[in-house]
Design a protein around this motif. Sequence first.
Motif, PDB file in Angstrom:
ATOM      1  N   ARG A 192       4.613   4.676  11.458  1.00  0.00           N
ATOM      2  CA  ARG A 192       3.492   3.861  10.974  1.00  0.00           C
ATOM      3  C   ARG A 192       2.363   3.748  11.986  1.00  0.00           C
ATOM      4  O   ARG A 192       1.185   3.729  11.627  1.00  0.00           O
ATOM      5  N   LEU A 196       6.189   5.163   2.636  1.00  0.00           N
ATOM      6  CA  LEU A 196       5.194   4.096   2.732  1.00  0.00           C
ATOM      7  C   LEU A 196       4.612   3.979   4.134  1.00  0.00           C
ATOM      8  O   LEU A 196       3.471   3.533   4.301  1.00  0.00           O
ATOM      9  N   ARG A 227      -0.152   9.728   0.872  1.00  0.00           N
ATOM     10  CA  ARG A 227       1.001  10.284   0.170  1.00  0.00           C
ATOM     11  C   ARG A 227       0.530  11.152  -0.996  1.00  0.00           C
ATOM     12  O   ARG A 227      -0.349  10.743  -1.764  1.00  0.00           O
ATOM     13  N   LEU A 268       5.701  -3.104   4.062  1.00  0.00           N
ATOM     14  CA  LEU A 268       4.974  -1.880   3.744  1.00  0.00           C
ATOM     15  C   LEU A 268       4.515  -1.864   2.290  1.00  0.00           C
ATOM     16  O   LEU A 268       3.389  -1.447   1.988  1.00  0.00           O
ATOM     17  N   LEU A 269       5.360  -2.331   1.391  1.00  0.00           N
ATOM     18  CA  LEU A 269       4.997  -2.383  -0.023  1.00  0.00           C
ATOM     19  C   LEU A 269       3.814  -3.311  -0.262  1.00  0.00           C
ATOM     20  O   LEU A 269       2.868  -2.969  -0.975  1.00  0.00           O
ATOM     21  N   THR A 320       0.639  -1.845   1.018  1.00  0.00           N
ATOM     22  CA  THR A 320       0.184  -0.692   0.246  1.00  0.00           C
ATOM     23  C   THR A 320      -0.337  -1.087  -1.132  1.00  0.00           C
ATOM     24  O   THR A 320      -1.360  -0.567  -1.593  1.00  0.00           O
ATOM     25  N   LEU A 327       0.196   4.264  -5.458  1.00  0.00           N
ATOM     26  CA  LEU A 327       1.249   4.488  -4.474  1.00  0.00           C
ATOM     27  C   LEU A 327       1.120   5.867  -3.842  1.00  0.00           C
ATOM     28  O   LEU A 327       1.413   6.060  -2.666  1.00  0.00           O
TER      29      LEU A 327
END
Length: 210
Positions: A49, A72, A77, A103-104, A107, A132
Motif C-alpha cells: 500500500r 485493494l 486495479r 482498505l474497503l 476505496t 472497485l
Amino acid sequence: MRALILTGAGSMFSAGGNLQALVDSLSSRDVAVERASLEAAVATVDLLRTMPIPTLAAVNGPAAGGGFALALACDLRIASPCAKFAYAYGAIGLAGDLGINWLLVRTLGQARARTVAFGGTLDAQAACAIGLVDSVVADVDLAAEAARRARMLASIPPFAAAGIKDNLDFAADHDFASSATRERESFQMLRSSPAHRAAVEAIVKRTMRP
C-alpha cells in the motif's frame, strides 16, 4: 523499478487463507504465533500500500479474503472477465484481517464497503460498476494491458509519483486547507528537482514541433 504489477499465477489471483489449515490449527492453537503470523501478513499488505511507486493489480481470477485485501492495497486495479471479488470473512465466522475493512472503506466509502462486506461475490462487471476496478479487459489481453499501463505509470518521475500518493493519502483524513498546504509544500519541493525541469522541457519541445 518505477511501477509494479501484481497478478496471480494460473487461474487464481489469490484465494486468501487456507481454510483446512484454519480448521486443523484450532485444536492446537498458539495465539502468540497466530498473532505474529497475522502481523507479518499485515506488514506485507501495508508495504504494498505504501510503496513510493504506482502499483497496479491485474486481477486474473478470484480474489477472496486476504487476496482481496492485496488487490485493494494497489493504487489501481484492472480485471479479466474471470475475476471475482469476495470479502468472504462473514461466511467463515470472522470479521476480516490484513486491513481489508480499512482498505474497503478507503476505496468505496462506508455505504458500498458495507454492501460488499455483507453481500456475496462480485463479478468483474459488477466490481467495475461500483468503482472497485478501473476496467474489465479480455483474458488474452490482460497481461498486455497491464504492461501498457505500467509503462505509462513508470513515465511519471518517481518523486512526483510518491508525492501524488502521499498527497492523496493525506487528503483522505484532512480538510481542504491542510491538504492544499501539503500540496503547496510538495509543489515547491518538486519544482527544484531535475526531473521536473526535464519533464517540462520535454513537453515544451514536443509542442513546439512544426
